[in-house]
Design an enzyme around this catalytic site. Structure first.
Site, mmCIF file in Angstrom:
data_model
loop_
_atom_site.group_PDB
_atom_site.id
_atom_site.type_symbol
_atom_site.label_atom_id
_atom_site.label_comp_id
_atom_site.label_asym_id
_atom_site.label_seq_id
_atom_site.Cartn_x
_atom_site.Cartn_y
_atom_site.Cartn_z
ATOM 1 N N LYS A 7 9.366 -39.556 10.413
ATOM 2 C CA LYS A 7 10.447 -40.177 9.405
ATOM 3 C C LYS A 7 11.041 -39.457 8.487
ATOM 4 O O LYS A 7 11.860 -39.405 8.279
ATOM 5 C CB LYS A 7 9.863 -41.612 9.278
ATOM 6 C CG LYS A 7 9.742 -42.445 10.730
ATOM 7 C CD LYS A 7 9.551 -44.088 10.142
ATOM 8 C CE LYS A 7 9.499 -44.883 11.481
ATOM 9 N NZ LYS A 7 9.417 -46.397 10.977
ATOM 10 N N LYS B 91 8.428 -41.781 22.442
ATOM 11 C CA LYS B 91 8.070 -43.055 22.567
ATOM 12 C C LYS B 91 9.379 -44.124 22.516
ATOM 13 O O LYS B 91 10.317 -43.494 21.740
ATOM 14 C CB LYS B 91 7.019 -43.686 21.560
ATOM 15 C CG LYS B 91 7.876 -44.308 20.245
ATOM 16 C CD LYS B 91 6.625 -44.757 19.257
ATOM 17 C CE LYS B 91 7.202 -45.396 17.953
ATOM 18 N NZ LYS B 91 7.931 -46.682 18.277
ATOM 19 N N LYS C 24 12.636 -48.247 17.935
ATOM 20 C CA LYS C 24 13.888 -48.767 17.379
ATOM 21 C C LYS C 24 14.933 -47.765 16.708
ATOM 22 O O LYS C 24 16.024 -47.950 16.581
ATOM 23 C CB LYS C 24 13.746 -49.782 16.391
ATOM 24 C CG LYS C 24 12.971 -50.973 16.666
ATOM 25 C CD LYS C 24 12.629 -52.178 15.815
ATOM 26 C CE LYS C 24 11.363 -52.704 15.804
ATOM 27 N NZ LYS C 24 10.528 -53.171 14.913
HETATM 28 P P1 ATP Z 1 10.475 -47.752 13.772
HETATM 29 O O1 ATP Z 1 11.146 -46.957 15.064
HETATM 30 O O2 ATP Z 1 11.562 -48.639 12.995
HETATM 31 O O3 ATP Z 1 9.190 -47.649 13.552
HETATM 32 P P2 ATP Z 1 9.290 -49.369 16.188
HETATM 33 O O4 ATP Z 1 9.764 -49.370 17.522
HETATM 34 O O5 ATP Z 1 8.009 -48.420 16.112
HETATM 35 O O6 ATP Z 1 10.322 -49.207 15.059
HETATM 36 P P3 ATP Z 1 7.493 -51.243 14.940
HETATM 37 O O7 ATP Z 1 8.015 -52.545 14.079
HETATM 38 O O8 ATP Z 1 7.326 -49.995 13.806
HETATM 39 O O9 ATP Z 1 8.580 -50.634 16.067
HETATM 40 O O10 ATP Z 1 6.097 -51.627 15.725
HETATM 41 C C1 ATP Z 1 5.803 -52.658 15.886
HETATM 42 C C2 ATP Z 1 4.789 -52.694 17.143
HETATM 43 O O11 ATP Z 1 5.169 -52.282 18.359
HETATM 44 C C3 ATP Z 1 3.516 -51.918 16.514
HETATM 45 O O12 ATP Z 1 2.389 -52.265 17.100
HETATM 46 C C4 ATP Z 1 3.692 -50.507 17.395
HETATM 47 O O13 ATP Z 1 2.690 -49.907 17.491
HETATM 48 C C5 ATP Z 1 4.400 -51.215 18.574
HETATM 49 N N1 ATP Z 1 5.157 -50.011 19.381
HETATM 50 C C6 ATP Z 1 6.335 -49.584 18.819
HETATM 51 N N2 ATP Z 1 6.848 -48.741 19.600
HETATM 52 C C7 ATP Z 1 5.983 -49.001 20.924
HETATM 53 C C8 ATP Z 1 5.933 -48.185 22.081
HETATM 54 N N3 ATP Z 1 7.045 -47.236 22.430
HETATM 55 N N4 ATP Z 1 5.058 -48.469 22.970
HETATM 56 C C9 ATP Z 1 4.059 -49.169 22.509
HETATM 57 N N5 ATP Z 1 3.950 -50.084 21.306
HETATM 58 C C10 ATP Z 1 5.001 -49.744 20.590
HETATM 59 MG MG MG Z 2 7.282 -47.874 14.103
#
Ligand code: ATP
Ligand code: MG
Length: 341
Positions: A124, A205, A208
């Site tokens: 990040k 992965k 968001k």
């Molecule tokens: P950001 O990119 O802003 O970090 P994010 O998509 O990683 O957003 P988070 O809110 O950080 O979302 O994560 C929430 C939950 O979703 C966490 O438990 C994280 O491990 C899970 N998670 C996020 N992306 C994935 C993915 N691609 N596959 C499985 N689990 C995920």
């Molecule tokens: Mg995350």
């Protein structure tokens, strides 16, 4: 809700706790399959606490109006996906001030080197022009989220494994120095669904914060948009539908998603599509996803139409969460040598 009691039954269950950041209008399939589905299952077997991480969200710049809106949207999606406020304590991270109180103590328990080694910080930091100090210290705040509630298990995706390991280390270090204070939590990471990949870039992965939204399926996507994204998913060079994450990451990711929606094991899905083309799998998957997500989308919008009810649920959740957090922070403050007021 007033009648919701933390029954003696739920108090004897192991405690599950996790959170999702309020950083988007919609959760994506990684959040939904990797995390939220586990939350919904664990509320039946665990003493369940799930929160909307609005404090973690501001480690990168957020618009205040958007953050407020996204906090409610995330809460609505929790409930629309099956979290029951009668079974789970659902709350907003910033409603529990003990989070930052413990966060500070844990920042002073962790080392700079530990924080700098976190791969999410490195990723990040590389993506953002302004690197906040909070982006570096965020894992200590996450440890506080967990240790404050003495959680036994933390259901998350694979990307959070390193942060959980740090949480475990900090708990152990504190316990050793000041005496038994914190439960050392176990990661709840399911092998098959722990990492859902980007449909356009099956090496990354689903996220968001990904640059290209075409690779991300959002829970609140309208059927047309969702179908289009599945149809244009990047697949692999040959044409055989088979599960092999190493050599066929694109198709394997689609099979994982399919299996999560249909509840069938991957082998039986592969058998059903034997001799068929990738296009068949994509169309069938899009139909399945639309069927599964339409009720979630509709329920989310209903809930958002009545924000007063949502706020009431979140208020009650914060009361229950804070009652536990207060006990922990009193103990922690006494142990580190802070005089009581
Ligand atoms: P950001 O990119 O802003 O970090 P994010 O998509 O990683 O957003 P988070 O809110 O950080 O979302 O994560 C929430 C939950 O979703 C966490 O438990 C994280 O491990 C899970 N998670 C996020 N992306 C994935 C993915 N691609 N596959 C499985 N689990 C995920
Ligand atoms: Mg995350």
């Amino acid at each position: 809700m007033g009648t919701m009691t933390q029954t003696s039954e739920s108090q004897h269950r192991p405690r599950s706790l996790s959170g999702i950041q309020a950083t988007s209008d919609s959760l994506h399939l990684g959040n939904y399959i990797g995390a939220l589905q586990q939350f919904v299952e664990q509320q039946e077997t665990h003493d369940a606490f799930f929160f909307i991480a609005n404090m973690h969200a501001i480690t990168v710049e957020q618009d205040p109006v958007e953050l407020r809106e996204r906090t409610l949207r995330t809460a609505a999606q929790f409930i629309a996906s099956g979290l029951d406020p009668e079974k789970s304590t659902i709350f907003i991270q910033s409603h529990v001030p003990q989070t930052t109180q413990l966060g500070w103590v844990l920042e002073c328990t962790a080392s700079l080197g530990e924080a700098q080694r976190m791969t999410q910080f490195k990723d990040k930091a590389a993506k953002n022009e302004h690197i906040s100090l909070g982006l570096l210290t965020y894992p200590a705040l996450m440890a506080a989220d967990i240790l404050l509630y003495q959680a036994n298990v933390v259901p998350v995706g694979e990307d959070q494994r390193q942060h959980l390991e740090l949480t475990r280390n900090l708990a152990g270090r504190f316990n050793q120095r000041y005496g038994q204070t914190f439960t050392v939590p176990e990661p709840g990471i399911l092998k098959q669904t722990a990492k859902i990949y980007d449909l356009q870039d099956p090496g990354a992965k689903m996220s968001k914060s990904a640059a290209n939204p075409a690779g991300r399926i959002d829970v609140l996507d309208e059927p047309k948009a969702l179908t289009k994204k599945f149809k244009s998913a990047v697949t692999d060079n040959d044409t055989v539908i088979a599960y092999d994450p190493e050599t066929k990451p694109g198709v394997s990711n689609l099979l994982t998603i399919y299996s999560s929606f249909s509840g069938e094991p991957i082998e039986s899905i592969v058998a059903q599509f034997e001799g068929k083309m990738y296009g068949h799998l994509k169309v069938a998957l899009a139909e399945l996803a639309v069927e599964s997500l339409t009720p979630v989308r509709e329920r989310t919008h209903e809930l958002l139409d009545d924000p007063a009810e949502l706020e009431r649920i979140l208020h009650a959740g914060a009361d229950r969460a804070e009652a536990i957090a207060r006990r922990t922070i009193e103990d922690v403050y006494a142990r580190v040598g802070f005089l009581s007021r």
